[in-house]
Design a protein around this motif. Structure first.
Motif, short mmCIF file in Angstrom:
data_model
loop_
_atom_site.label_atom_id
_atom_site.label_comp_id
_atom_site.label_asym_id
_atom_site.label_seq_id
_atom_site.Cartn_x
_atom_site.Cartn_y
_atom_site.Cartn_z
N GLU A 123 -14.09 3.26 92.37
CA GLU A 123 -12.65 3.31 92.65
C GLU A 123 -11.90 2.21 91.91
O GLU A 123 -10.76 2.40 91.50
CB GLU A 123 -12.40 3.22 94.15
CG GLU A 123 -12.83 4.45 94.93
CD GLU A 123 -12.14 5.72 94.45
OE1 GLU A 123 -10.95 5.64 94.06
OE2 GLU A 123 -12.78 6.78 94.44
N PHE A 124 -12.54 1.07 91.74
CA PHE A 124 -11.93 -0.04 91.04
C PHE A 124 -11.79 0.25 89.54
O PHE A 124 -10.80 -0.16 88.90
CB PHE A 124 -12.76 -1.31 91.26
CG PHE A 124 -12.29 -2.49 90.47
CD1 PHE A 124 -11.14 -3.18 90.82
CD2 PHE A 124 -13.00 -2.93 89.36
CE1 PHE A 124 -10.70 -4.28 90.08
CE2 PHE A 124 -12.57 -4.02 88.62
CZ PHE A 124 -11.42 -4.70 88.99
N LEU A 168 -10.36 3.49 83.33
CA LEU A 168 -11.22 4.24 82.42
C LEU A 168 -10.57 5.57 82.03
O LEU A 168 -10.61 5.97 80.87
CB LEU A 168 -12.58 4.48 83.07
CG LEU A 168 -13.50 3.27 83.18
CD1 LEU A 168 -14.70 3.58 84.08
CD2 LEU A 168 -13.98 2.81 81.80
N LEU A 169 -9.98 6.24 83.00
CA LEU A 169 -9.31 7.51 82.70
C LEU A 169 -8.15 7.29 81.73
O LEU A 169 -7.96 8.08 80.79
CB LEU A 169 -8.80 8.16 83.98
CG LEU A 169 -9.85 8.78 84.89
CD1 LEU A 169 -9.20 9.27 86.20
CD2 LEU A 169 -10.56 9.95 84.19
N GLY A 181 -28.26 8.95 80.59
CA GLY A 181 -27.49 8.96 81.83
C GLY A 181 -26.21 9.76 81.71
O GLY A 181 -25.64 9.90 80.62
N ILE A 182 -25.78 10.29 82.84
CA ILE A 182 -24.49 10.99 82.96
C ILE A 182 -23.75 10.39 84.14
O ILE A 182 -24.31 10.24 85.23
CB ILE A 182 -24.69 12.51 83.18
CG1 ILE A 182 -25.43 13.14 82.01
CG2 ILE A 182 -23.33 13.20 83.40
CD1 ILE A 182 -25.84 14.60 82.26
N TYR A 183 -22.50 10.03 83.93
CA TYR A 183 -21.67 9.43 84.97
C TYR A 183 -20.46 10.33 85.21
O TYR A 183 -19.71 10.63 84.29
CB TYR A 183 -21.23 8.04 84.53
CG TYR A 183 -20.27 7.34 85.46
CD1 TYR A 183 -20.51 7.25 86.82
CD2 TYR A 183 -19.12 6.72 84.96
CE1 TYR A 183 -19.64 6.58 87.67
CE2 TYR A 183 -18.25 6.04 85.79
CZ TYR A 183 -18.52 5.98 87.14
OH TYR A 183 -17.64 5.32 87.97
N TYR A 184 -20.30 10.77 86.46
CA TYR A 184 -19.20 11.66 86.80
C TYR A 184 -17.95 10.84 87.12
O TYR A 184 -17.74 10.41 88.25
CB TYR A 184 -19.59 12.56 87.97
CG TYR A 184 -20.70 13.51 87.62
CD1 TYR A 184 -20.43 14.68 86.90
CD2 TYR A 184 -22.01 13.24 87.96
CE1 TYR A 184 -21.44 15.55 86.55
CE2 TYR A 184 -23.03 14.10 87.62
CZ TYR A 184 -22.75 15.25 86.91
OH TYR A 184 -23.76 16.10 86.55
N LEU A 185 -17.13 10.63 86.10
CA LEU A 185 -15.89 9.88 86.28
C LEU A 185 -14.85 10.72 87.02
O LEU A 185 -14.19 10.24 87.94
CB LEU A 185 -15.36 9.44 84.92
CG LEU A 185 -14.11 8.58 84.93
CD1 LEU A 185 -14.36 7.25 85.66
CD2 LEU A 185 -13.63 8.32 83.50
N GLU A 186 -14.71 11.97 86.62
CA GLU A 186 -13.78 12.90 87.27
C GLU A 186 -14.37 14.31 87.19
O GLU A 186 -14.24 14.98 86.16
CB GLU A 186 -12.41 12.84 86.59
CG GLU A 186 -11.41 13.86 87.11
CD GLU A 186 -11.30 13.83 88.63
OE1 GLU A 186 -11.84 14.75 89.28
OE2 GLU A 186 -10.68 12.89 89.15
#
Length: 219
Positions: free
Chosen positions: A27-28, A33-34, A134-139
């Motif tokens: 959340e921080f 990043l978006l 790795g895969i990171y789900y930002l949105e």
């Protein structure tokens, strides 16, 4: 005379470890990043700036493979999180093969974002020239496990596991793949040889992930 009962030893071989973790600072970091990715997208020279496997990708934007090299505070922090996580994963699976009291260092060698629009997908592939990915789900947008919308699918690496099925092969599973529910702020770490895809995504909001490749050293 009693019949001797043979001793049976279960030796599990050729397993494929996959790790899932939540980013406590999601959340921080998320909004910055978006915003950074949105600005980067506007400066792209093409939809697939990496120019890798262009025909395997549809209705998505992909950056160059240097995303986590940007000197941006939130990007740098995300890289630190990824590298520490991969170092933990590598230690967990290799502790019996490594000398005692080693220092572990993971380094991101390639990294990129995907902005997937409605109708977009990424065909089956794997990642060479690294040991962990790795895969990171930002949105995740409207991606969901229900309906298989925009999920990541991982394929059984045992290529002949399904050449015959009966009651004795139930332990193998009967589908030959594993589907991963995209959850915001979650990271999935997997070995580079594991083939995977992003199934077609449909939604009003873009699906945004950050992906990376790592190599590991010990000292």
């Amino acid at each position: 005379m009693q019949t001797a009962i043979p001793t049976i030893e279960n030796i599990s071989t050729w397993t494929t470890p996959i790790f899932v973790a939540n980013n406590p600072d999601h959340e921080f970091l998320k909004n910055e990043l978006l915003n950074f990715i949105s600005q980067a997208q506007k400066q792209q020279q093409s939809t697939i700036d990496s120019q890798i496997a262009v025909d395997a990708k549809h209705r998505l934007f992909e950056s160059e493979l240097t995303f986590l090299e940007h000197a941006h505070p939130e990007v740098m922090e995300l890289r630190r999180i990824f590298e520490e996580l991969v170092a933990e994963v590598a230690y967990d699976v290799n502790r019996d093969a490594w000398p005692q009291d080693v220092e572990v260092e993971a380094n991101v060698t390639e990294s990129w974002y995907h902005i997937t629009q409605s109708g977009g997908y990424h065909d089956v592939h794997s990642h060479p020239n690294c040991s962990w990915c790795g895969i990171y789900y930002l949105e995740p947008g409207n991606a969901s496990l229900d309906g298989k919308n925009g999920i990541n699918r991982f394929y059984d690496p045992r290529v002949n596991a399904a050449h015959f099925t009966d009651a004795g092969t139930a332990y193998l599973g009967n589908q030959g793949y594993w589907d991963f529910a995209p959850i915001e702020g979650q990271m999935i770490i997997f070995p580079s040889y594991l083939k995977h895809s992003a199934l077609p995504y449909f939604g009003d909001q873009d699906r945004i992930v950050i992906a990376f490749n790592c190599v590991v050293d010990i000292f």
